[in-house]
Design an enzyme around this catalytic site. Structure first.
Site, PDB file in Angstrom:
ATOM      1  N   ASN A   1      -6.669  12.627 -10.809  1.00 43.49           N
ATOM      2  CA  ASN A   1      -7.442  13.010 -11.999  1.00 43.49           C
ATOM      3  C   ASN A   1      -7.214  14.503 -12.202  1.00 43.49           C
ATOM      4  O   ASN A   1      -6.597  15.167 -11.378  1.00 43.49           O
ATOM      5  CB  ASN A   1      -8.937  12.690 -11.827  1.00 43.49           C
ATOM      6  CG  ASN A   1      -9.548  13.414 -10.656  1.00 43.49           C
ATOM      7  OD1 ASN A   1      -9.439  14.633 -10.547  1.00 43.49           O
ATOM      8  ND2 ASN A   1     -10.140  12.679  -9.747  1.00 43.49           N
TER       9      ASN A   1
ATOM     10  N   GLY B   1      -9.694   4.603  -5.836  1.00 44.69           N
ATOM     11  CA  GLY B   1      -8.386   3.959  -6.004  1.00 44.69           C
ATOM     12  C   GLY B   1      -7.294   4.548  -5.125  1.00 44.69           C
ATOM     13  O   GLY B   1      -7.523   4.910  -3.974  1.00 44.69           O
ATOM     14  N   VAL B   2      -6.100   4.632  -5.700  1.00 42.63           N
ATOM     15  CA  VAL B   2      -4.961   5.108  -4.901  1.00 42.63           C
ATOM     16  C   VAL B   2      -5.153   6.582  -4.517  1.00 42.63           C
ATOM     17  O   VAL B   2      -4.760   7.018  -3.428  1.00 42.63           O
ATOM     18  CB  VAL B   2      -3.629   4.872  -5.661  1.00 42.63           C
ATOM     19  CG1 VAL B   2      -3.488   5.756  -6.891  1.00 42.63           C
ATOM     20  CG2 VAL B   2      -2.436   5.036  -4.738  1.00 42.63           C
ATOM     21  N   ASP B   3      -5.820   7.333  -5.381  1.00 39.22           N
ATOM     22  CA  ASP B   3      -6.108   8.756  -5.100  1.00 39.22           C
ATOM     23  C   ASP B   3      -6.932   8.860  -3.806  1.00 39.22           C
ATOM     24  O   ASP B   3      -6.629   9.635  -2.899  1.00 39.22           O
ATOM     25  CB  ASP B   3      -6.896   9.316  -6.289  1.00 39.22           C
ATOM     26  CG  ASP B   3      -6.994  10.821  -6.295  1.00 39.22           C
ATOM     27  OD1 ASP B   3      -7.746  11.359  -7.124  1.00 39.22           O
ATOM     28  OD2 ASP B   3      -6.327  11.484  -5.469  1.00 39.22           O
TER      29      ASP B   3
ATOM     30  N   TYR C   1      -8.524   3.731 -15.046  1.00 44.21           N
ATOM     31  CA  TYR C   1      -8.262   4.259 -16.408  1.00 44.21           C
ATOM     32  C   TYR C   1      -7.921   3.168 -17.414  1.00 44.21           C
ATOM     33  O   TYR C   1      -7.652   3.447 -18.573  1.00 44.21           O
ATOM     34  CB  TYR C   1      -7.162   5.332 -16.352  1.00 44.21           C
ATOM     35  CG  TYR C   1      -7.622   6.677 -15.800  1.00 44.21           C
ATOM     36  CD1 TYR C   1      -8.950   6.870 -15.393  1.00 44.21           C
ATOM     37  CD2 TYR C   1      -6.754   7.750 -15.679  1.00 44.21           C
ATOM     38  CE1 TYR C   1      -9.374   8.091 -14.890  1.00 44.21           C
ATOM     39  CE2 TYR C   1      -7.158   8.985 -15.178  1.00 44.21           C
ATOM     40  CZ  TYR C   1      -8.490   9.138 -14.785  1.00 44.21           C
ATOM     41  OH  TYR C   1      -8.908  10.355 -14.290  1.00 44.21           O
TER      42      TYR C   1
ATOM     43  N   ASP D   1       0.873  -1.182   0.000  1.00 42.76           N
ATOM     44  CA  ASP D   1       0.000   0.000   0.000  1.00 42.76           C
ATOM     45  C   ASP D   1       0.908   1.229   0.000  1.00 42.76           C
ATOM     46  O   ASP D   1       1.670   1.435   0.943  1.00 42.76           O
ATOM     47  CB  ASP D   1      -0.860  -0.039   1.270  1.00 42.76           C
ATOM     48  CG  ASP D   1      -1.758   1.174   1.410  1.00 42.76           C
ATOM     49  OD1 ASP D   1      -2.748   1.094   2.147  1.00 42.76           O
ATOM     50  OD2 ASP D   1      -1.464   2.213   0.774  1.00 42.76           O
ATOM     51  N   ILE D   2       0.840   2.018  -1.049  1.00 46.43           N
ATOM     52  CA  ILE D   2       1.761   3.161  -1.204  1.00 46.43           C
ATOM     53  C   ILE D   2       1.624   4.150  -0.052  1.00 46.43           C
ATOM     54  O   ILE D   2       2.573   4.877   0.273  1.00 46.43           O
ATOM     55  CB  ILE D   2       1.546   3.851  -2.563  1.00 46.43           C
ATOM     56  CG1 ILE D   2       2.763   4.718  -2.945  1.00 46.43           C
ATOM     57  CG2 ILE D   2       0.266   4.668  -2.587  1.00 46.43           C
ATOM     58  CD1 ILE D   2       2.777   5.171  -4.385  1.00 46.43           C
TER      59      ILE D   2
END
Ligand code: APR
Length: 172
Positions: free
Chosen positions: A31, A39-41, A128, A17-18
């Protein structure tokens, strides 16, 4: 673990997990509004806290393939570099070039801030729908271009399939 070493300069492919990374910067697959998403955002905004959104609101968005930087707030990282990757539209609308731009502009911005350790997610390969194998080739190409300027570059893969694809690409 997929590792590419030039001297003591490393490109590491890891699974995780970043938002747990302790690198000076983590990169967000954002985006163009920069106002958060899924998501990751979504994970990064949740963990960084609402001050991140306040700073992002002042950035007036970001074009696909470009990159903007903010503080990391409640994350362990000092900085977050936000880059909107391209939406996959079949491959003949310049998507590969735009993904390359996302990686290249993120690295360039990190260099400007004298950042030496950086973590990337697999940009554009989730919502995406950019093909993972092609994305891995693009990441590898740009990461090798910038490898000398960083101590460690991490690609943080969230699932096994993505990890296997990036690891295989780095080992070619
Ligand atoms: N750590 C690392 N990687 C993650 C994490 C996480 N916590 N959460 C998701 N990922 C992975 C996904 O599994 C995928 O491999 O990040 C990669 C990119 O997927 P997305 O987050 O869907 O990003 P992207 O495909 O670039 O789409 C961006 O999605 O969340 C919205 O606001 C975002 O509109 C933008 C779009």
């Amino acid at each position: 673990m997929g590792i590419n070493k030039i001297g003591d300069k490393m490109i590491k492919i890891i699974k995780g997990d970043i938002t747990n990374q302790e690198t000076q910067a983590i990169v967000n697959a954002a985006n163009t509004t920069l106002l958060g998403g899924g998501g990751v955002d979504g994970a990064i905004h949740r963990k960084a806290g609402k001050e991140l959104l306040e700073e992002c609101k002042k950035l007036n968005g970001c074009k696909t393939g470009e990159a903007k930087i903010t503080k990391g707030y409640n994350l362990r990282s000092e900085y977050i570099i936000h880059t909107p990757g391209p939406v996959w539209k079949g491959g003949d609308k310049g998507e590969s070039k735009l993904l390359e731009n996302s990686y290249r502009n993120s690295f360039k911005l990190a260099k400007e801030y004298n950042i030496k350790t950086i973590s990337f997610p697999s940009i554009s390969t989730g919502v995406y729908r950019f093909p993972k194998e092609l994305a891995a080739k693009i990441f590898k190409k740009v990461a090798l271009e910038f490898q000398e300027s960083f101590e460690t570059i991490y690609m943080v893969c969230f699932d096994n399939q993505t990890y296997d694809i990036y690891k295989r690409e780095m080992e070619k």
